[in-house]
Design an enzyme around this catalytic site. Structure first.
Site, PDB file in Angstrom:
ATOM      1  N   GLU A 175       0.824  -1.206   0.000  1.00 27.66           N
ATOM      2  CA  GLU A 175       0.000   0.000   0.000  1.00 27.66           C
ATOM      3  C   GLU A 175       0.857   1.254   0.000  1.00 27.66           C
ATOM      4  O   GLU A 175       0.490   2.269  -0.588  1.00 27.66           O
ATOM      5  CB  GLU A 175      -0.955  -0.001   1.199  1.00 27.66           C
ATOM      6  CG  GLU A 175      -2.038  -1.078   1.127  1.00 27.66           C
ATOM      7  CD  GLU A 175      -1.549  -2.476   1.465  1.00 27.66           C
ATOM      8  OE1 GLU A 175      -0.406  -2.604   1.960  1.00 27.66           O
ATOM      9  OE2 GLU A 175      -2.283  -3.448   1.229  1.00 27.66           O
ATOM     10  N   HIS A 229     -11.461  -6.369   7.958  1.00 25.48           N
ATOM     11  CA  HIS A 229     -12.186  -6.166   6.701  1.00 25.48           C
ATOM     12  C   HIS A 229     -13.487  -5.385   6.910  1.00 25.48           C
ATOM     13  O   HIS A 229     -14.394  -5.487   6.111  1.00 25.48           O
ATOM     14  CB  HIS A 229     -12.512  -7.512   6.043  1.00 25.48           C
ATOM     15  CG  HIS A 229     -11.317  -8.296   5.610  1.00 25.48           C
ATOM     16  ND1 HIS A 229     -10.620  -9.105   6.455  1.00 25.48           N
ATOM     17  CD2 HIS A 229     -10.671  -8.363   4.418  1.00 25.48           C
ATOM     18  CE1 HIS A 229      -9.603  -9.668   5.810  1.00 25.48           C
ATOM     19  NE2 HIS A 229      -9.610  -9.234   4.574  1.00 25.48           N
TER      20      HIS A 229
END
Lengths: 339, 374
Positions: free
Chosen positions: A75, A144
């Site tokens: 990321e 998540h």
């Protein structure tokens, strides 16, 4: 890479279709890729796979690997590269697979993307979009399901948006791509396929910073954004059955947020219930509550009430209990009405 | 002598089961049968959990079929319960072979009251203190710096423990991976880094992940040896890992071992159509031909001690029964209730969480009573 200026946007002939939220997002990217060759789309698995939620499905096939590509699993690299590309003149749309995974990219977002315009006296800018699925309700557990928007709303230099309808999803994404700033574009993943609505076939944008009135009412104002909006509207419907008329506002953008819309509504109703699923402490809605009391102290008929997630990591098994559903929102409205 | 930085993966047994190097004496037919049994158990666990997914009894699962030799071989190369392990989310074969009870593993996958992790995490993210098997996290490579720290503590405390940190090939692109490798190297921490290189990070192939010709050569930059092993050859995995673990344990500093293997199934249930989307049937078939379980069976044949069809069938049946019994036992304990939301957030529950818990208790009671209308 040579880059040309964008072609003029196609005009909308007024034709609309019913799309899901995720279809609207895909369509926005496809149209922006076609409109402006400076636009590139990248991230983990966005190419052949089409993204874990298939938001980019078909785009690589249509626009080629130069425009739509997979990156290494990093990321920090994705966001950092987006900053560099934007500084050099591209219009990157970077996907972070889940908002929960923005952590490794966090330094690049807050130290580079958010600051480069300011620290360079406006000489360098990084107009980029980071798209990321966020929020709960899909049995994802804490890695998540988180709602990290407040971290980013707290960072000057970033714009932060979160649509709840397909119309807004397309219009806000196009506005984000065409704007001059880094935009964190949160996608409420539980609405990807649950939210359906009319979307113009042609080109349009939704201005970042404008909220929307989802339902008009006079007795109190329910204010939310993103994944909680269907429940906020359900709560308003339930109250209507009891003869209570709630106004429902969808902020759509957190930075900047539509103070005028909120203050006009709350000055009319005198009551506000603020809804989000992020943990309560330092929740962005705390800022909204603060501004309401600062500007409308004399006109409030009841304290401003917040309905938020709990100050705990997002649980797996008790997924639904964590989320502020219609019942919890309606109960808060009742308390405000009976104050 | 086991050498680091080889250009080809170190290997003891060829795909047809013939030993390439002299088979170390410890790999008796009995030992090989034990390894075979453990690998079959992990393979069948995969199949049963995929079935549970289809039945809607769990919501997520990450298969490790094809990677059993790497994980079981690792489990058999360390001191279970003495050494510490920071695993990644595809390590159930490692956990099972380390002795994590089937009930504990299944309970975590089902999020029942018998789940040691108390229904907090998504399925297939277990952890077990008895085996020093630290709770699995979904965020890629985020276990690497803490593993380095775990090993630093072991050195500080003067133990003869080592830390094992596992990860996939994709994780080696994350900043955390480099930070953790560098920290362990600089401090000389007893950390054994094991890359389970299964060549795919969801849909991204190793070749798109890095321009490095391999993962193990990256060790050089962090001042530690890097070993390259055929991760489908359990003899090679155990020979190299035991040797390297001994070095790490004896104060020679950290090491990286890259086990070259293959994820035969999809990344998870989220991409069950892997073959259609991002890789070819030919590639999968080529790796199926290198199946680690079949290789051990061929080796046993070569040694004149073959596993009979009946034995294999019995093993499979036994594992299925073991999983079925664990599922029933786990489900019988029920689901954790709303209280688990507020517990274990802090050592002591602070006042604002006590208030929020009280609010939820009231709401749950009212909902049960049907007193709140929306």
């Amino acid at each position: 890479m040579t880059a040309t200026q964008p072609k003029p946007a196609a005009s909308s002939a007024g034709e609309t279709r019913v799309l899901t939220l995720i279809q609207a997002i895909t369509e926005a990217m496809a149209e922006e890729l076609a409109r402006d060759e400076r636009v590139v789309v990248f991230g983990e698995d966005v190419g052949a796979r089409g993204g874990v939620f298939l938001a980019t499905a078909g785009l690589q096939e249509q626009f080629g690997q130069k425009r739509v590509f997979d990156t290494p699993l990093s990321e920090a690299s994705i966001v950092g590269a987006a900053v560099g590309m934007a500084v050099r003149g591209l219009r990157p749309i970077a996907e972070i697979q889940f908002a929960d995974y923005m952590g490794p990219g966090f330094d690049q977002i807050i130290s580079q993307a958010a600051k480069i315009r300011y620290r360079s006296g406006g000489q360098f800018t990084a107009p980029l979009v980071i798209r990321t699925p966020s929020g709960g309700g899909v049995k994802g557990g804490h890695h998540h399901s988180q709602s990290p928007e407040s971290y980013f709303a707290h960072t000057p230099g970033l714009k932060v948006v979160m649509p709840s309808t397909p119309y807004d999803a397309k219009g806000l994404l196009k506005a984000a791509v065409r704007g001059g700033d880094p935009v964190i574009y949160f996608e409420p993943k539980r609405l990807y396929r649950a939210a359906k609505g009319e979307v113009p076939a042609g080109d349009y944008t939704v201005e970042i910073g404008q909220g929307a009135v989802r339902r008009e009412g006079s007795d109190l104002t329910i204010i939310g954004y993103g994944g909680v909006m269907p429940d906020a509207e359900k709560a308003a419907q339930a109250l209507a059955a009891e003869g209570v008329h709630a106004e429902v506002i969808d902020l759509r953008s957190l930075v900047p947020w539509d103070r005028d819309l909120v203050l006009t509504s709350v000055s009319k109703t005198g009551r506000a219930v603020l809804v989000s699923e992020a943990p309560r402490t330092s929740n962005f809605m705390g800022e909204v509550a603060y501004v309401i009391q600062e500007q409308l102290f004399d006109q409030l008929l009841a304290p401003v009430m917040q309905v938020a997630g709990f100050d705990t990591p997002y649980p797996y098994v008790q997924d639904k209990v964590y989320l502020p559903g219609a019942n919890r929102i309606a109960a808060a409205c009742v308390r405000v009405l009976n104050y | 002598m086991i050498q680091p930085f080889t250009s080809d993966p170190l290997r003891w047994v060829a795909e047809d089961g013939q030993p390439i190097r002299e088979l170390p004496a410890r790999f008796t037919p009995e030992v090989l049968r034990d390894l075979h049994r453990e690998m079959v158990r992990a393979r069948e666990f995969d199949k049963k959990l995929v079935t549970l997914l289809r039945q809607g009894r769990t919501t997520f699962y990450a298969q490790a079929s094809g990677m059993e030799a790497t994980q079981v071989g690792l489990a058999r190369s360390i001191r279970v319960g003495h050494d510490w392990v920071w695993p990644y989310y595809r390590d159930h074969a490692l956990g099972l072979a380390m002795g994590v009870p089937m009930l504990d593993l299944v309970s975590q996958c089902l999020g029942t009251n018998s789940d040691l992790c108390r229904g907090r995490q998504m399925p297939h993210h277990f952890g077990a203190t008895r085996q020093n098997f630290v709770s699995i996290s979904s965020s890629i490579a985020s276990q690497v710096p803490p593993a380095a720290g775990n090993a630093m503590a072991q050195k500080y405390l003067g133990t003869d423990e080592l830390t094992v940190c596992t990860f996939g090939d994709g994780a080696t692109s994350e900043g955390d991976w480099h930070a953790g490798m560098n920290m362990a190297g600089a401090y000389g921490a007893p950390c054994l880094f094991v890359c389970e290189n299964n060549q795919w990070a969801i849909s991204t192939n190793l070749r798109a992940q890095t321009a490095s010709e391999s993962i193990h050569i990256k060790a050089k930059a962090y001042g530690m040896p890097g070993y390259y092993v055929d991760g489908n050859d359990i003899v090679a995995v155990m020979e190299v890992l035991s040797h390297v673990a001994q070095d790490v344990r004896s104060g020679k500093g950290p090491a990286l071992v890259e086990c070259l293997t293959y994820r035969v199934g999809s990344h998870s249930n989220a991409d069950a159509d892997a073959e259609k989307n991002y890789r070819t049937r030919e590639e999968v078939n080529a790796w199926l031909a290198r199946d680690p379980i079949v290789r051990v069976e061929r080796l046993l044949e070569h040694l004149g001690a073959p596993v009979s069809a009946e034995e294999r069938a019995d093993l499979i049946t036994a594992t299925h029964r073991e999983v079925d019994e664990a599922v029933l036992a786990a489900e019988a304990t029920g689901q954790p209730d709303w209280r688990i939301v507020f517990e274990d957030v802090y050592a002591d529950t602070p006042v604002h969480l006590r208030e929020q818990a009280a609010f939820l208790r009231e709401e749950q009671t009212a909902l049960t009573d049907g007193a709140v209308r929306a």
